[in-house]
Enzyme design. Structure first.
Site, PDB file in Angstrom:
ATOM      1  N   ASP A  32       0.821  -1.228   0.000  1.00 29.12           N
ATOM      2  CA  ASP A  32       0.000   0.000   0.000  1.00 29.12           C
ATOM      3  C   ASP A  32       0.848   1.269   0.000  1.00 29.12           C
ATOM      4  O   ASP A  32       0.437   2.293   0.531  1.00 29.12           O
ATOM      5  CB  ASP A  32      -0.951   0.035   1.213  1.00 29.12           C
ATOM      6  N   LYS A  40       2.092   2.028  -5.201  1.00 30.22           N
ATOM      7  CA  LYS A  40       2.772   1.490  -6.386  1.00 30.22           C
ATOM      8  C   LYS A  40       1.974   1.731  -7.661  1.00 30.22           C
ATOM      9  O   LYS A  40       2.537   1.972  -8.709  1.00 30.22           O
ATOM     10  CB  LYS A  40       3.015  -0.023  -6.225  1.00 30.22           C
ATOM     11  N   GLY A  41       0.630   1.658  -7.542  1.00 28.91           N
ATOM     12  CA  GLY A  41      -0.227   1.750  -8.732  1.00 28.91           C
ATOM     13  C   GLY A  41       0.058   2.997  -9.541  1.00 28.91           C
ATOM     14  O   GLY A  41       0.264   2.934 -10.749  1.00 28.91           O
ATOM     15  N   GLY A  47      -3.867  -4.551  -4.404  1.00 26.50           N
ATOM     16  CA  GLY A  47      -4.866  -3.528  -4.734  1.00 26.50           C
ATOM     17  C   GLY A  47      -4.134  -2.321  -5.280  1.00 26.50           C
ATOM     18  O   GLY A  47      -3.520  -1.587  -4.517  1.00 26.50           O
ATOM     19  N   HIS A  48      -4.149  -2.144  -6.588  1.00 31.53           N
ATOM     20  CA  HIS A  48      -3.425  -1.031  -7.191  1.00 31.53           C
ATOM     21  C   HIS A  48      -4.419  -0.033  -7.771  1.00 31.53           C
ATOM     22  O   HIS A  48      -5.198  -0.365  -8.648  1.00 31.53           O
ATOM     23  CB  HIS A  48      -2.453  -1.550  -8.266  1.00 31.53           C
ATOM     24  N   ARG A  72       3.669 -29.530  -5.101  1.00 32.02           N
ATOM     25  CA  ARG A  72       3.588 -30.221  -6.403  1.00 32.02           C
ATOM     26  C   ARG A  72       2.229 -30.884  -6.632  1.00 32.02           C
ATOM     27  O   ARG A  72       2.124 -31.956  -7.196  1.00 32.02           O
ATOM     28  CB  ARG A  72       4.748 -31.225  -6.547  1.00 32.02           C
ATOM     29  N   GLN A 114       2.337  -6.213  -2.980  1.00 30.25           N
ATOM     30  CA  GLN A 114       2.623  -6.233  -1.537  1.00 30.25           C
ATOM     31  C   GLN A 114       3.926  -5.450  -1.262  1.00 30.25           C
ATOM     32  O   GLN A 114       4.223  -4.520  -1.986  1.00 30.25           O
ATOM     33  CB  GLN A 114       2.697  -7.660  -0.978  1.00 30.25           C
ATOM     34  N   THR A 160      -7.599  -1.432  -0.261  1.00 33.25           N
ATOM     35  CA  THR A 160      -8.289  -1.458  -1.555  1.00 33.25           C
ATOM     36  C   THR A 160      -9.037  -2.768  -1.742  1.00 33.25           C
ATOM     37  O   THR A 160     -10.119  -2.807  -2.313  1.00 33.25           O
ATOM     38  CB  THR A 160      -7.261  -1.322  -2.706  1.00 33.25           C
ATOM     39  N   GLY A 174     -11.082  -3.400   2.284  1.00 27.82           N
ATOM     40  CA  GLY A 174     -11.746  -2.264   2.923  1.00 27.82           C
ATOM     41  C   GLY A 174     -11.342  -2.101   4.381  1.00 27.82           C
ATOM     42  O   GLY A 174     -11.862  -1.234   5.085  1.00 27.82           O
ATOM     43  N   LYS A 191      -9.398  -1.038   7.768  1.00 24.63           N
ATOM     44  CA  LYS A 191      -8.670   0.159   8.160  1.00 24.63           C
ATOM     45  C   LYS A 191      -7.191  -0.206   8.305  1.00 24.63           C
ATOM     46  O   LYS A 191      -6.863  -1.230   8.901  1.00 24.63           O
ATOM     47  CB  LYS A 191      -9.217   0.583   9.529  1.00 24.63           C
ATOM     48  N   ARG A 192      -6.317   0.619   7.736  1.00 26.89           N
ATOM     49  CA  ARG A 192      -4.894   0.328   7.870  1.00 26.89           C
ATOM     50  C   ARG A 192      -4.362   0.907   9.179  1.00 26.89           C
ATOM     51  O   ARG A 192      -4.777   1.988   9.583  1.00 26.89           O
ATOM     52  CB  ARG A 192      -4.108   0.932   6.708  1.00 26.89           C
ATOM     53  N   THR A 209       3.227  13.655  -5.092  1.00 26.90           N
ATOM     54  CA  THR A 209       2.595  14.611  -4.166  1.00 26.90           C
ATOM     55  C   THR A 209       1.072  14.605  -4.214  1.00 26.90           C
ATOM     56  O   THR A 209       0.435  15.437  -3.570  1.00 26.90           O
ATOM     57  CB  THR A 209       3.126  16.041  -4.441  1.00 26.90           C
TER      58      THR A 209
HETATM   59  P1  IMP Z   1      -2.430 -12.911   2.012  1.00 30.44           P
HETATM   60  O1  IMP Z   1      -1.473 -12.387   1.003  1.00 30.44           O
HETATM   61  O2  IMP Z   1      -3.872 -12.736   1.621  1.00 30.44           O
HETATM   62  O3  IMP Z   1      -2.129 -14.319   2.432  1.00 30.44           O
HETATM   63  O4  IMP Z   1      -2.256 -12.033   3.341  1.00 30.44           O
HETATM   64  C1  IMP Z   1      -1.076 -12.104   4.151  1.00 30.44           C
HETATM   65  C2  IMP Z   1      -0.725 -10.737   4.715  1.00 30.44           C
HETATM   66  O5  IMP Z   1      -0.346  -9.866   3.668  1.00 30.44           O
HETATM   67  C3  IMP Z   1      -1.868 -10.030   5.441  1.00 30.44           C
HETATM   68  O6  IMP Z   1      -1.308  -9.273   6.514  1.00 30.44           O
HETATM   69  C4  IMP Z   1      -2.438  -9.099   4.392  1.00 30.44           C
HETATM   70  O7  IMP Z   1      -3.086  -7.983   4.976  1.00 30.44           O
HETATM   71  C5  IMP Z   1      -1.156  -8.687   3.695  1.00 30.44           C
HETATM   72  N1  IMP Z   1      -1.366  -8.278   2.300  1.00 30.44           N
HETATM   73  C6  IMP Z   1      -1.591  -9.078   1.232  1.00 30.44           C
HETATM   74  N2  IMP Z   1      -1.697  -8.333   0.120  1.00 30.44           N
HETATM   75  C7  IMP Z   1      -1.513  -7.056   0.480  1.00 30.44           C
HETATM   76  C8  IMP Z   1      -1.469  -5.821  -0.256  1.00 30.44           C
HETATM   77  O8  IMP Z   1      -1.584  -5.771  -1.487  1.00 30.44           O
HETATM   78  N3  IMP Z   1      -1.249  -4.701   0.484  1.00 30.44           N
HETATM   79  C9  IMP Z   1      -1.052  -4.736   1.833  1.00 30.44           C
HETATM   80  N4  IMP Z   1      -1.076  -5.859   2.551  1.00 30.44           N
HETATM   81  C10 IMP Z   1      -1.301  -7.015   1.879  1.00 30.44           C
END
Ligand code: IMP
Length: 429
Positions: A13, A16-17, A40-41, A143, A223, A298, A301, A303-304, A413
């Site tokens: 987050d 990057k998008g 989520g981009h 596998r 990620q 994204t 939904g 909260k971060r 910015t």
């Molecule tokens: P998973 O990738 O769904 O297995 O989630 C594992 C961890 O990675 C969790 O803490 C998710 O919130 C985090 N995570 C996965 N994808 C993203 C992303 O695109 N942005 C931020 N956190 C992510």
């Protein structure tokens, strides 16, 4: 270095998008190399907002986009995302979008298992996106995976399906779930195969040809480095390698292909899901960062969680991903603070550290050592040159560069693509 690899240098987050979209205009190919539709981009182009999870961001501009072998692919989600973007006027055809033959598929029981395990894990839950990412990667390494190329050979799937269902039925029994309905699964696969197969290509060949022709390849990471299965805050991580080195193995190119590694770094820190977060602010300041930065996931939904900039973690990401330069995003969220804090080390018990130790218990106990830095009152939102930035904002950026040991390549910015200060063109190297 004609190629650029974009990776997140925190917990995802980072924005990057927008950067990938901005760079994709000058790229000949954009490639995803790991993760899946957990990403989520968000791209803002004019008055349109595009939200992508699985498709490479280049697709919005019609740039040849490829999904590399390192990605886990949910074929039904793929179809939905293609339909959604087509509904927004994006042209998507097998001419501009390719899927690697060797991508493992995310199947409905992977999603079930992700959710069942999270629900059963109590305090140990990871806070995954529940999209089946982990279980699909487990089957790849075990596998047992059904891969994209299997969609063209469904009549030969018997033995593979035996191995897969033997494993999953045992797991499902432990959760009091019915065994996998093989007939139903085969019918679902037959139905989706005709949609997926036209996009399926030997992506490694496409990319190697592009490389030989001197084309510019943009690798789009998902990620962030702190969610990397090896280098992240294990076990609170995703199930793939998110570091820049995966750009090669996740697409079928050699290790020199990564080119300029651009680490995307938010001017503060956020995390979604469980796990250690030394600079987290569970107070009004954290609330303020979350509100100003619109910090909601994204994909889910959620909260971060928000906190001060952690220079120790970013320095670590710069090292393990071999970052050439960083793109600093969301600086404007810090406008108006009297004082900002930057984490420069940790205290764990009576010891100090200039890196994050590997053990989860140590990580959970790490107390940040802060350095104060004067804030700025003017806005940085929409600035397009250094001259438009307050002097203190420039000092903040310079201090970050010093602490992480890596130069700033560009500063973003606002979500608008033109609101960008370019210091050095990553493609020009
Ligand atoms: P998973 O990738 O769904 O297995 O989630 C594992 C961890 O990675 C969790 O803490 C998710 O919130 C985090 N995570 C996965 N994808 C993203 C992303 O695109 N942005 C931020 N956190 C992510």
């Amino acid at each position: 270095m004609a190629n650029v690899t974009v990776i997140g240098a925190q917990w995802g987050d980072e924005g990057k998008g927008k950067i990938v979209d901005w760079l994709s205009e000058r790229a000949d190919v954009v490639a995803r190399f790991q993760g899946g539709h957990n990403a989520g981009h968000t791209l803002v182009v004019g008055d349109k907002v595009y939200k992508l999870s699985l498709l490479p961001s280049g697709i919005v501009r019609g740039t040849l986009s490829v999904i590399g072998n390192g990605v886990v692919l949910d074929p039904w989600h793929f179809r939905d995302e293609v339909a959604k973007l087509k509904g927004q006027g994006v042209d998507i055809t097998p001419d501009n979008l390719q899927i690697a033959e060797t991508c493992p598929l995310i199947l409905p029981f992977h999603r079930d298992l992700d959710g069942l395990r999270e629900d059963a894990s109590g305090a140990g839950k990871i806070g995954t996106t529940r999209r089946g990412i982990g279980p699909a990667y487990e089957d790849k390494v075990g596998r047992r995976a059904i891969r994209v190329c299997d969609l063209a050979h469904l009549d030969d799937l018997g033995p593979q399906l035996d191995r897969l269902t033997a494993h999953h039925d045992a797991l499902r029994a432990g959760f009091n779930e019915a065994p996998i309905d093989r007939d139903r699964l085969m019918a679902e696969l037959r139905e989706i195969a005709s949609f997926i197969l036209p996009f399926v290509k030997p992506v490694w060949l496409t990319l190697n040809k592009a490389k030989a022709e001197g084309k510019r390849i943009l690798f789009e990471g998902a990620q962030g480095t702190l969610l990397d299965i090896d280098h992240g805050t294990y076990p609170f991580v995703t199930s793939s390698n998110t570091v820049a080195g995966t750009a090669a193995s996740g697409t079928g190119l050699g290790p020199s292909a990564a080119g300029f590694v651009l680490g995307i770094v938010k001017a503060y820190t956020t995390r979604v899901g469980s796990g250690p977060f030394p600079t987290e602010l569970e107070d009004a300041t954290g609330q303020r960062l979350g509100e100003r930065g619109h910090e909601f996931g994204t994909v889910t939904g959620r909260k971060r969680r928000c906190g001060w900039f952690d220079a120790v973690l970013v320095r670590q990401s710069v090292a393990v991903s071999g970052v050439t330069g960083i793109a600093l995003t969301k600086l404007d969220v810090l406008d108006g603070f009297d004082t900002l804090k930057i984490c420069t080390g940790y205290r764990i018990g009576d010891q100090t550290y200039d890196y994050l130790p590997a053990h989860a218990q140590d990580q959970a106990k790490a107390e940040p050592i802060y350095e104060d830095i004067e804030g700025w009152q003017d806005t940085t939102a929409g600035a397009r040159s250094w001259a438009e930035l307050p002097a203190q904002a420039i000092k903040y950026i310079r201090r970050i560069e010093e602490l992480i040991g890596c130069p700033v390549t560009l500063v973003s910015t606002s979500p608008e693509r033109e609101d960008t200060i370019l210091v050095r063109d990553p493609f020009a190297d």
